[in-house]
Structures are given as C-alpha cells and as structure tokens.
Design a protein around this motif. Structure first.
Motif, PDB file in Angstrom:
ATOM      1  N   CYS A 199       8.890 -15.008 -11.483  1.00  0.00           N
ATOM      2  CA  CYS A 199       9.194 -14.415 -10.166  1.00  0.00           C
ATOM      3  C   CYS A 199       9.364 -12.904 -10.216  1.00  0.00           C
ATOM      4  O   CYS A 199       9.860 -12.314  -9.270  1.00  0.00           O
ATOM      5  N   GLU A 200       8.946 -12.279 -11.301  1.00  0.00           N
ATOM      6  CA  GLU A 200       8.968 -10.815 -11.423  1.00  0.00           C
ATOM      7  C   GLU A 200      10.376 -10.236 -11.475  1.00  0.00           C
ATOM      8  O   GLU A 200      10.559  -9.041 -11.313  1.00  0.00           O
TER       9      GLU A 200
ATOM     10  N   ARG B 112       5.593  -9.330  -0.290  1.00  0.00           N
ATOM     11  CA  ARG B 112       5.491  -7.885  -0.531  1.00  0.00           C
ATOM     12  C   ARG B 112       5.135  -7.131   0.746  1.00  0.00           C
ATOM     13  O   ARG B 112       4.278  -6.241   0.742  1.00  0.00           O
ATOM     14  N   ALA B 113       5.778  -7.493   1.848  1.00  0.00           N
ATOM     15  CA  ALA B 113       5.457  -6.858   3.116  1.00  0.00           C
ATOM     16  C   ALA B 113       6.618  -5.951   3.501  1.00  0.00           C
ATOM     17  O   ALA B 113       7.480  -6.322   4.283  1.00  0.00           O
ATOM     18  N   ALA B 114       6.623  -4.768   2.924  1.00  0.00           N
ATOM     19  CA  ALA B 114       7.748  -3.859   3.125  1.00  0.00           C
ATOM     20  C   ALA B 114       7.873  -3.453   4.586  1.00  0.00           C
ATOM     21  O   ALA B 114       8.971  -3.206   5.084  1.00  0.00           O
ATOM     22  N   ASP B 115       6.733  -3.388   5.303  1.00  0.00           N
ATOM     23  CA  ASP B 115       6.771  -2.904   6.682  1.00  0.00           C
ATOM     24  C   ASP B 115       7.046  -4.013   7.698  1.00  0.00           C
ATOM     25  O   ASP B 115       7.293  -3.731   8.870  1.00  0.00           O
ATOM     26  N   ALA B 116       6.991  -5.272   7.282  1.00  0.00           N
ATOM     27  CA  ALA B 116       7.220  -6.362   8.229  1.00  0.00           C
ATOM     28  C   ALA B 116       8.695  -6.425   8.625  1.00  0.00           C
ATOM     29  O   ALA B 116       9.575  -6.002   7.891  1.00  0.00           O
ATOM     30  N   LEU B 117       8.945  -6.971   9.801  1.00  0.00           N
ATOM     31  CA  LEU B 117      10.315  -7.118  10.304  1.00  0.00           C
ATOM     32  C   LEU B 117      11.066  -8.121   9.425  1.00  0.00           C
ATOM     33  O   LEU B 117      10.535  -9.194   9.114  1.00  0.00           O
ATOM     34  N   PRO B 118      12.316  -7.818   9.006  1.00  0.00           N
ATOM     35  CA  PRO B 118      13.068  -8.844   8.273  1.00  0.00           C
ATOM     36  C   PRO B 118      13.199 -10.091   9.156  1.00  0.00           C
ATOM     37  O   PRO B 118      13.446  -9.977  10.358  1.00  0.00           O
TER      38      PRO B 118
ATOM     39  N   GLY C  17      -0.985 -18.890  -4.625  1.00  0.00           N
ATOM     40  CA  GLY C  17      -1.795 -17.700  -4.871  1.00  0.00           C
ATOM     41  C   GLY C  17      -1.783 -16.712  -3.703  1.00  0.00           C
ATOM     42  O   GLY C  17      -2.444 -15.679  -3.751  1.00  0.00           O
ATOM     43  N   GLY C  18      -1.074 -17.039  -2.636  1.00  0.00           N
ATOM     44  CA  GLY C  18      -1.028 -16.161  -1.463  1.00  0.00           C
ATOM     45  C   GLY C  18      -2.256 -16.317  -0.575  1.00  0.00           C
ATOM     46  O   GLY C  18      -3.187 -17.072  -0.895  1.00  0.00           O
ATOM     47  N   PHE C  19      -2.247 -15.629   0.536  1.00  0.00           N
ATOM     48  CA  PHE C  19      -3.411 -15.625   1.417  1.00  0.00           C
ATOM     49  C   PHE C  19      -4.442 -14.629   0.886  1.00  0.00           C
ATOM     50  O   PHE C  19      -4.069 -13.643   0.240  1.00  0.00           O
TER      51      PHE C  19
ATOM     52  N   LEU D  38      10.784 -11.644   3.937  1.00  0.00           N
ATOM     53  CA  LEU D  38      11.937 -12.362   3.384  1.00  0.00           C
ATOM     54  C   LEU D  38      12.657 -11.522   2.333  1.00  0.00           C
ATOM     55  O   LEU D  38      13.490 -12.031   1.597  1.00  0.00           O
ATOM     56  N   GLY D  39      12.290 -10.232   2.256  1.00  0.00           N
ATOM     57  CA  GLY D  39      12.951  -9.367   1.280  1.00  0.00           C
ATOM     58  C   GLY D  39      11.988  -8.953   0.182  1.00  0.00           C
ATOM     59  O   GLY D  39      10.827  -9.369   0.154  1.00  0.00           O
ATOM     60  N   ALA D  40      12.489  -8.134  -0.733  1.00  0.00           N
ATOM     61  CA  ALA D  40      11.620  -7.516  -1.737  1.00  0.00           C
ATOM     62  C   ALA D  40      11.291  -8.457  -2.893  1.00  0.00           C
ATOM     63  O   ALA D  40      10.298  -8.290  -3.578  1.00  0.00           O
TER      64      ALA D  40
END
Lengths: 245, 245
Positions: A139-140, B172-178, B198-200, B219-221
């Motif tokens: 999970c890094e 890893r969506a830093a700009d998305a709304l929490p 594997g993600g989208f 969901l956070g960093a």
C-alpha cells in the motif's frame, strides 16, 4: 526493456543508505528471481520502516541470493502519527484481515487485548507482524506498525497514561458521542479500543466507564462485527485528518 | 430452560405473516437440529427482507425438515435507503469479504462492473447473494441487498439516470473533493463506483469525467486496495447519516 519495476516494494530489515550494498533473504530472492523473473541490472523499491524508501538495483546473484546496490532515496521516512488499535484477538482469517486493513488505514501500534469473551486463547504475534509487513509492501506505506505483546484488559487500563484519550467503540450505545464528533476534538493522534465478537462483559463495561480517559463513542445504530467496527473507526479517523474535514 | 434462542436469525424466502406456518430448507433444518441442537417448542427469529422480523416456534419436525409457526412480529420492515455499490469484481476471498462488509454497512444494491483492468472474467452472482444473506442474518439487518447482473462500464454509464450523482472514488486524486465534504450535499441516498485493483484506464477515467453526473471524490492521500476504498466510502456515508454529523 524497462529496467525499473516500480510496482515491486520490499521490506528489508537492515539499515539503508545510498551506495550501500545489502542482500535479500532466500524467500525474497526466490520471489524476485522465480516469481517476478528479475535479473541483474533491474531495479525496484525497498524500505525498512526507518530510513525512507530507496531505489535498489540487483548487482549480483550468488547461490540464488539477490545482492542489491542501494541507489537514490525515493521518499524520506515520514513522521509517524500515533494511531493505536487495541483489539481483542479474533478467530482465523478475520484477524488477518483486520491486520491487513488496519495497516492500510495507518495503524501505528497493534495492541492485542484479552477480554472475558475473547475466543482465541493465544495470538501469534509473528503472523500478525508478517501480515502487516505484507500490507505495508503493497500500500506504499513506509512505516512498519509495532505489534505489542498481548495483555489483559485490566492490565492495559492499569498501565494506560491517563492523559491520553482512549476511544471505546461501544455497541448499541445510543447515548455515546458519535465518533465523528469526538474526532473533531482529537486532531493529532488517536487510540481505539474494539471488543471481541461477543462484546465486553457488563463488569468490563463498568470498569471501562470508571476510567476518566476512556471515551465511549458510537459508530451508529447498526450492528457491526468487531473487525468492521475497528475498520470504520480507522476510516473515520483517516477522513478526519483530510483537508476540509 | 430458555426456549427462545434469539441469537439465531434465519432468512426465509417466503411471505411471512403472524400465525402462518412455514417450513425450512433441508440445509437450514440441518443447521437448527444438528448444529444448534434445537427441538420442538423452541423459538428464534426469522425474516424475509420484505415483511419484517418475526419470532417463530418449531412446531413439528417431519423427515428432518423443521416446520415453524410464525408468532408475533418483532420488527417491522424498515424503509430502505438506496445505497448502490458499483464495483469491479475482485479475485477470490477479497470479493466475498467486500460483499460481507458492504452488506453490514448497508448497501442496498450490488452492481458488478467490468472494466479494462478487471482480473476475473466472470462473477458468480449466486455466491454473492448467498454471502450477502449470511451477513444479513448475522448483523441484525432486515433488508436483503439486490445483486444485479454485471455490465460493462460503458453500458452502465449509458444507462445511468443523469439526475443521480455517482461518486467516483479516485485514487491519487489530490484535486478531487474529499468524500466527507461531498457527502454533506447528499444526505439521502448514494451511489459509489470503485475500480479494480489495477485502477481505471486513462480512457475510462476520461469517459467517467465527461459525464456530468459522475462526481470524483478523494478518500485521502494513502493508497487503498479496491475493497478497502469501497468499505471506507460506505463507512463515511454511514457516519454522515448519524445524528450530529
């Protein structure tokens, strides 16, 4: 050919420093050579829970043991947030699962607590540690959670530092503060206590509530299994530390 | 002797009404008679996901099949909150675990979505349903989640009602709304979309973001596995519906 296989991250239990050389355990060497099919010259990530994360290159293979040269640091070691999970040991895979998820969700310290209704009479600390390390590799995360010796609920309460709040996740506790509310007052570290499948006994609940540092909190009206209650507590703590929370 | 064994709760796939008689399946009869060692005259709880929960008494045992008389209703059927989980099928026990936890956390509809990086090529809907019913029996929930036919991401987006928000849990969506912030605007029902291990793919992310009803949330960093991301979303939704949230 891409010589950097960054999806591989291995935990290595030795000090790590740029330009040093280290070698892997037979199990890790087997994994890299036979499962992942890496060879001399290829690189991947290593960490030890103390010195940060590094890129490492396979410099040599001797008698099926992989030797590495440590290249540049890819991440410094982050400061650890204290996040204690005090939990009653569960049966079988539920325990393994709890450890995996709690590690993903940032637990810094696992503290097994034996209570009256705890079913297993023994807990294998080495298996917990191995499962936690596996989760950290995937999970890094960089820090390895500490796995403490188990103790009884009474001993734990005796030894607990009274200046530190201990959130007691209570089942069917309509009058307890919702955890989300309680978390607004604890922005830094946190400690959660979650009971066994059968819950705490009446005497244990009274003992808990007699301590001023024990803060009963509610996770809502629904009935959750022990491991789900632990995970929900950690999810809410994690969300509470996010920006905008 | 206590004739009411209230810790037993069985799902029964027939209409339930006070004073009616019903009988159990061979598997359920075996469980009650041989595992739980119940006999004629003893009572426990039954529910069918539609008519509420009832106390039922064993009135007869014929050819190893348990016959029940339905006594009084113990809980009316609650109104269901819509809580859709759209998820990419996972391998092995991770899927079973996801279904169990999501059921405990109140999911009303499981919608399996096949994406580019989804590893399993097939999903056994009956096994998912069985695991969900088992979780409902154990967690005192009364409604049975619906398990929908699987579909592709593209088909789902095509059919989705544009007036309903679909929370897209992005890694890893830093700009998305929490997510916690986003939930403040959605107090009633909710729909979550969680990707495969594997993600989208890049194309899938672009397609998702081209739809006005798709709301990217963070969901956070930290990096969470698919099932952990799904569980965290549901935990936050559940906490957001609590008083004081």
């Amino acid at each position: 050919m891409n010589d950097q296989t960054h999806s591989i991250r291995l935990f290595i239990a030795t000090p790590l420093k740029e330009n040093d050389r280290v070698f892997l355990t037979p199990r890790q060497s087997h994994y890299l050579l036979n499962v992942m099919r890496l060879s001399v010259g290829q690189s991947f990530l290593i960490f030890n829970g103390e010195d940060g994360e590094f890129l490492a290159q396979i410099s040599e293979i001797q008698k099926r043991i992989v030797h590495l040269t440590i290249k540049k640091q890819t991440h410094p070691q982050p400061k650890t947030t204290t996040l204690n999970l005090l939990f009653a040991p569960l049966k079988g895979e539920r325990l393994g699962f709890l450890v995996e998820k709690a590690t993903e969700l940032g637990v810094s310290d696992f503290i097994p607590i034996f209570t009256k209704h705890t079913v297993p009479s023994y807990i294998n600390l080495e298996r917990i540690e191995a499962r936690a390390i596996e989760a950290v590799e995937q999970c890094e995360r960089l820090g390895i959670p500490n796995v403490h010796e188990s103790m009884s609920l009474e001993d734990m309460l005796e030894k607990w530092s009274p200046s530190e709040a201990l959130f007691f996740c209570e089942e069917r506790a309509a009058d307890a503060l919702p955890l989300w509310e309680a978390l607004k007052k604890e922005p830094r570290g946190c400690s959660f206590l979650v009971g066994p499948e059968g819950g705490f006994s009446v005497e244990e609940k009274e003992l808990l509530k007699s301590k001023s540092f024990v803060k009963p909190v509610s996770l809502g009206a629904q009935i959750l299994r022990s491991e789900t209650a632990a995970i929900m507590s950690l999810c809410l703590f994690m969300a509470s530390t996010q920006k905008g929370a």
